[in-house]
Design an enzyme around this catalytic site. Structure first.
Site, PDB file in Angstrom:
ATOM      1  N   MET A   1       0.835  -1.177   0.000  1.00  0.00           N
ATOM      2  CA  MET A   1       0.000   0.000   0.000  1.00  0.00           C
ATOM      3  C   MET A   1       0.883   1.243   0.000  1.00  0.00           C
ATOM      4  O   MET A   1       1.092   1.854   1.032  1.00  0.00           O
ATOM      5  CB  MET A   1      -0.920  -0.029   1.214  1.00  0.00           C
ATOM      6  CG  MET A   1      -1.603   1.278   1.498  1.00  0.00           C
ATOM      7  SD  MET A   1      -2.747   1.211   2.868  1.00  0.00           S
ATOM      8  CE  MET A   1      -1.709   1.696   4.209  1.00  0.00           C
ATOM      9  N   PRO A   2       1.425   1.628  -1.144  1.00  0.00           N
ATOM     10  CA  PRO A   2       2.186   2.874  -1.188  1.00  0.00           C
ATOM     11  C   PRO A   2       1.257   4.079  -0.986  1.00  0.00           C
ATOM     12  O   PRO A   2       0.116   4.082  -1.454  1.00  0.00           O
ATOM     13  CB  PRO A   2       2.773   2.898  -2.593  1.00  0.00           C
ATOM     14  CG  PRO A   2       2.667   1.502  -3.093  1.00  0.00           C
ATOM     15  CD  PRO A   2       1.494   0.892  -2.390  1.00  0.00           C
ATOM     16  N   LEU A   3       1.760   5.061  -0.285  1.00  0.00           N
ATOM     17  CA  LEU A   3       1.063   6.332  -0.135  1.00  0.00           C
ATOM     18  C   LEU A   3       1.790   7.341  -1.005  1.00  0.00           C
ATOM     19  O   LEU A   3       3.010   7.477  -0.920  1.00  0.00           O
ATOM     20  CB  LEU A   3       1.077   6.799   1.320  1.00  0.00           C
ATOM     21  CG  LEU A   3       0.565   8.223   1.567  1.00  0.00           C
ATOM     22  CD1 LEU A   3      -0.907   8.351   1.196  1.00  0.00           C
ATOM     23  CD2 LEU A   3       0.805   8.632   3.007  1.00  0.00           C
ATOM     24  N   PHE A  40      -3.704   5.149  -2.984  1.00  0.00           N
ATOM     25  CA  PHE A  40      -3.794   6.125  -1.906  1.00  0.00           C
ATOM     26  C   PHE A  40      -2.951   7.325  -2.309  1.00  0.00           C
ATOM     27  O   PHE A  40      -1.721   7.267  -2.264  1.00  0.00           O
ATOM     28  CB  PHE A  40      -3.295   5.530  -0.581  1.00  0.00           C
ATOM     29  CG  PHE A  40      -4.112   4.348  -0.134  1.00  0.00           C
ATOM     30  CD1 PHE A  40      -5.239   4.538   0.649  1.00  0.00           C
ATOM     31  CD2 PHE A  40      -3.769   3.071  -0.525  1.00  0.00           C
ATOM     32  CE1 PHE A  40      -6.004   3.449   1.054  1.00  0.00           C
ATOM     33  CE2 PHE A  40      -4.522   1.976  -0.128  1.00  0.00           C
ATOM     34  CZ  PHE A  40      -5.645   2.177   0.656  1.00  0.00           C
ATOM     35  N   PHE A  72       5.704   6.836  -0.487  1.00  0.00           N
ATOM     36  CA  PHE A  72       6.067   6.164   0.760  1.00  0.00           C
ATOM     37  C   PHE A  72       5.636   4.707   0.651  1.00  0.00           C
ATOM     38  O   PHE A  72       4.466   4.423   0.406  1.00  0.00           O
ATOM     39  CB  PHE A  72       5.367   6.830   1.951  1.00  0.00           C
ATOM     40  CG  PHE A  72       5.679   8.297   2.068  1.00  0.00           C
ATOM     41  CD1 PHE A  72       6.790   8.734   2.771  1.00  0.00           C
ATOM     42  CD2 PHE A  72       4.872   9.240   1.447  1.00  0.00           C
ATOM     43  CE1 PHE A  72       7.081  10.087   2.869  1.00  0.00           C
ATOM     44  CE2 PHE A  72       5.157  10.597   1.543  1.00  0.00           C
ATOM     45  CZ  PHE A  72       6.267  11.016   2.251  1.00  0.00           C
TER      46      PHE A  72
END
Length: 109
Positions: A1-3, A40, A72
């Site tokens: 789940m990269p932000l 995201f 991130f």
């Protein structure tokens, strides 16, 4: 789940913003093999004097259209994948326009 955090100068159209966010997301899907719906992103638009991006002696001029992208991720992404990500996001769009050119920084890798 990269932000993903995307900062840009105010005044872009919805279509331009969508092109930037889609290009970044598609590169994450392609390079990091994340699911298509694992998305995201935070987009922040700033007044012109709120993004300071001066020439660092790299031989190109920055324009008011500069876009700052921070990604991130959790541990486990290879350095090779992280380095490939910007080139994946620069591939031309289907419309023939070039995608925005994200510039990684050591702190975001």
């Amino acid at each position: 789940m990269p932000l993903v955090r995307i900062d840009m100068n105010r005044g872009r159209s919805r279509e331009e913003i969508k092109a930037v966010t889609d290009a970044v997301h598609q590169s994450l899907v392609e390079v990091f093999k994340i699911p298509e719906r694992d998305r995201f992103q935070l987009v922040t638009q700033h007044d012109a004097d709120e993004i300071i991006a001066q020439d660092a002696g790299l031989g190109f001029e920055r324009t008011p259209g500069a876009v700052m992208i921070q990604i991130f991720t959790q541990h486990g992404r290879s350095t090779e994948d992280k380095q490939h990500l910007p080139s994946a996001a620069r591939r031309p769009c289907a419309s023939g326009r070039r995608r925005p050119r994200p510039r990684p920084t050591r702190s975001s890798l």
